[in-house]
Design an enzyme around this catalytic site. Structure first.
Site, PDB file in Angstrom:
ATOM      1  N   ASP A 133       0.852  -1.186   0.000  1.00  0.00           N
ATOM      2  CA  ASP A 133       0.000   0.000   0.000  1.00  0.00           C
ATOM      3  C   ASP A 133       0.895   1.245   0.000  1.00  0.00           C
ATOM      4  O   ASP A 133       1.896   1.310   0.718  1.00  0.00           O
ATOM      5  CB  ASP A 133      -0.921   0.007   1.226  1.00  0.00           C
ATOM      6  CG  ASP A 133      -2.069   0.983   1.067  1.00  0.00           C
ATOM      7  OD1 ASP A 133      -3.217   0.527   0.912  1.00  0.00           O
ATOM      8  OD2 ASP A 133      -1.815   2.216   1.076  1.00  0.00           O
ATOM      9  N   ILE A 134       0.513   2.241  -0.795  1.00  0.00           N
ATOM     10  CA  ILE A 134       1.314   3.467  -0.921  1.00  0.00           C
ATOM     11  C   ILE A 134       1.270   4.307   0.367  1.00  0.00           C
ATOM     12  O   ILE A 134       2.175   5.110   0.611  1.00  0.00           O
ATOM     13  CB  ILE A 134       0.823   4.287  -2.150  1.00  0.00           C
ATOM     14  CG1 ILE A 134       1.912   5.181  -2.693  1.00  0.00           C
ATOM     15  CG2 ILE A 134      -0.442   5.061  -1.838  1.00  0.00           C
ATOM     16  CD1 ILE A 134       1.592   5.787  -4.053  1.00  0.00           C
ATOM     17  N   ASN A 152     -12.971  -2.990   2.073  1.00  0.00           N
ATOM     18  CA  ASN A 152     -13.990  -1.946   2.089  1.00  0.00           C
ATOM     19  C   ASN A 152     -14.893  -2.152   0.881  1.00  0.00           C
ATOM     20  O   ASN A 152     -14.411  -2.261  -0.253  1.00  0.00           O
ATOM     21  CB  ASN A 152     -13.328  -0.564   2.044  1.00  0.00           C
ATOM     22  CG  ASN A 152     -12.558  -0.290   3.320  1.00  0.00           C
ATOM     23  OD1 ASN A 152     -13.065  -0.519   4.416  1.00  0.00           O
ATOM     24  ND2 ASN A 152     -11.320   0.157   3.196  1.00  0.00           N
ATOM     25  N   GLU A 185     -12.153   3.492  -1.717  1.00  0.00           N
ATOM     26  CA  GLU A 185     -11.558   4.523  -2.583  1.00  0.00           C
ATOM     27  C   GLU A 185     -11.314   4.004  -3.995  1.00  0.00           C
ATOM     28  O   GLU A 185     -11.492   4.737  -4.962  1.00  0.00           O
ATOM     29  CB  GLU A 185     -10.210   4.966  -2.012  1.00  0.00           C
ATOM     30  CG  GLU A 185     -10.290   5.911  -0.842  1.00  0.00           C
ATOM     31  CD  GLU A 185      -8.916   6.114  -0.213  1.00  0.00           C
ATOM     32  OE1 GLU A 185      -7.899   5.994  -0.925  1.00  0.00           O
ATOM     33  OE2 GLU A 185      -8.883   6.373   1.000  1.00  0.00           O
ATOM     34  N   VAL A 186     -10.804   2.788  -4.075  1.00  0.00           N
ATOM     35  CA  VAL A 186     -10.407   2.262  -5.389  1.00  0.00           C
ATOM     36  C   VAL A 186     -11.393   1.161  -5.803  1.00  0.00           C
ATOM     37  O   VAL A 186     -11.517   0.145  -5.116  1.00  0.00           O
ATOM     38  CB  VAL A 186      -8.967   1.705  -5.347  1.00  0.00           C
ATOM     39  CG1 VAL A 186      -8.565   1.174  -6.717  1.00  0.00           C
ATOM     40  CG2 VAL A 186      -7.986   2.773  -4.865  1.00  0.00           C
ATOM     41  N   HIS A 233     -10.190  -5.404  -3.517  1.00  0.00           N
ATOM     42  CA  HIS A 233      -8.883  -5.664  -2.898  1.00  0.00           C
ATOM     43  C   HIS A 233      -9.072  -5.988  -1.428  1.00  0.00           C
ATOM     44  O   HIS A 233     -10.020  -5.542  -0.788  1.00  0.00           O
ATOM     45  CB  HIS A 233      -7.948  -4.472  -3.066  1.00  0.00           C
ATOM     46  CG  HIS A 233      -8.521  -3.158  -2.616  1.00  0.00           C
ATOM     47  ND1 HIS A 233      -9.422  -2.440  -3.376  1.00  0.00           N
ATOM     48  CD2 HIS A 233      -8.342  -2.437  -1.480  1.00  0.00           C
ATOM     49  CE1 HIS A 233      -9.756  -1.339  -2.737  1.00  0.00           C
ATOM     50  NE2 HIS A 233      -9.125  -1.310  -1.571  1.00  0.00           N
ATOM     51  N   HIS A 293      -6.958  -5.686   2.163  1.00  0.00           N
ATOM     52  CA  HIS A 293      -5.803  -5.148   2.885  1.00  0.00           C
ATOM     53  C   HIS A 293      -5.299  -6.227   3.842  1.00  0.00           C
ATOM     54  O   HIS A 293      -6.094  -6.789   4.611  1.00  0.00           O
ATOM     55  CB  HIS A 293      -6.215  -3.943   3.735  1.00  0.00           C
ATOM     56  CG  HIS A 293      -6.783  -2.788   2.965  1.00  0.00           C
ATOM     57  ND1 HIS A 293      -6.068  -1.630   2.719  1.00  0.00           N
ATOM     58  CD2 HIS A 293      -7.996  -2.595   2.386  1.00  0.00           C
ATOM     59  CE1 HIS A 293      -6.832  -0.778   2.037  1.00  0.00           C
ATOM     60  NE2 HIS A 293      -8.001  -1.335   1.823  1.00  0.00           N
TER      61      HIS A 293
END
Ligand code: AMP
Length: 116
Positions: free
Chosen positions: A32-33, A90, A98-99, A103, A105
């Site tokens: 993760d960025i 999420n 957000e994306v 995905h 985490h």
């Protein structure tokens, strides 16, 4: 409707850089960025699916098993099976996703008290 220009689709097409952890023909794992814990890895299937609901509706049982087995394998490689870890996904608006590419985490490497 899946947006082919979401940031993870661009990462999968290698149009933008990331810090890869693992890749094969079915899945991709990268850092993760904006890490929320010492270890914060994102796991994504190579499918055009927006969220958990979309993934679980469209992926076959083999893919679902493969994805979650691989998450376990990567967690093990990072020493997280003993210390513990958290999986988060999420899904949609109220979760502040957000994306819009499904995905998970993978969070760990420290005690996660106070970390979402
Ligand atoms: P979510 O809110 O569950 O959709 O989480 C999206 C995650 O993607 C956030 O934790 C972001 O920090 C992460 N993220 C956004 N852009 C990038 C990127 N270019 N490379 C790696 N992670 C990213």
């Amino acid at each position: 409707m899946y947006d082919e220009n979401n940031i993870f689709a661009k990462i999968l097409r290698k149009e933008i850089p990331c810090k890869p952890i693992y890749e094969d023909d079915k899945v991709f794992f990268f850092n993760d960025i904006n890490p929320q814990a010492k270890i914060h890895i994102l796991a994504i299937p190579k499918m055009s699916v927006t969220d958990y609901n979309d993934f679980i509706s469209k992926a076959d049982n083999e893919m679902i098993k493969y994805f979650f087995d691989k998450i376990n394998e990567i967690a093990k490689k990072h020493g997280l099976l003993d210390s513990g870890f958290r999986l988060v996904t999420n899904n949609g608006r109220d979760a502040n996703q957000e994306v819009p590419h499904f995905h998970i985490h993978i969070l760990g490497g420290e005690n996660l008290k106070g970390i979402k």
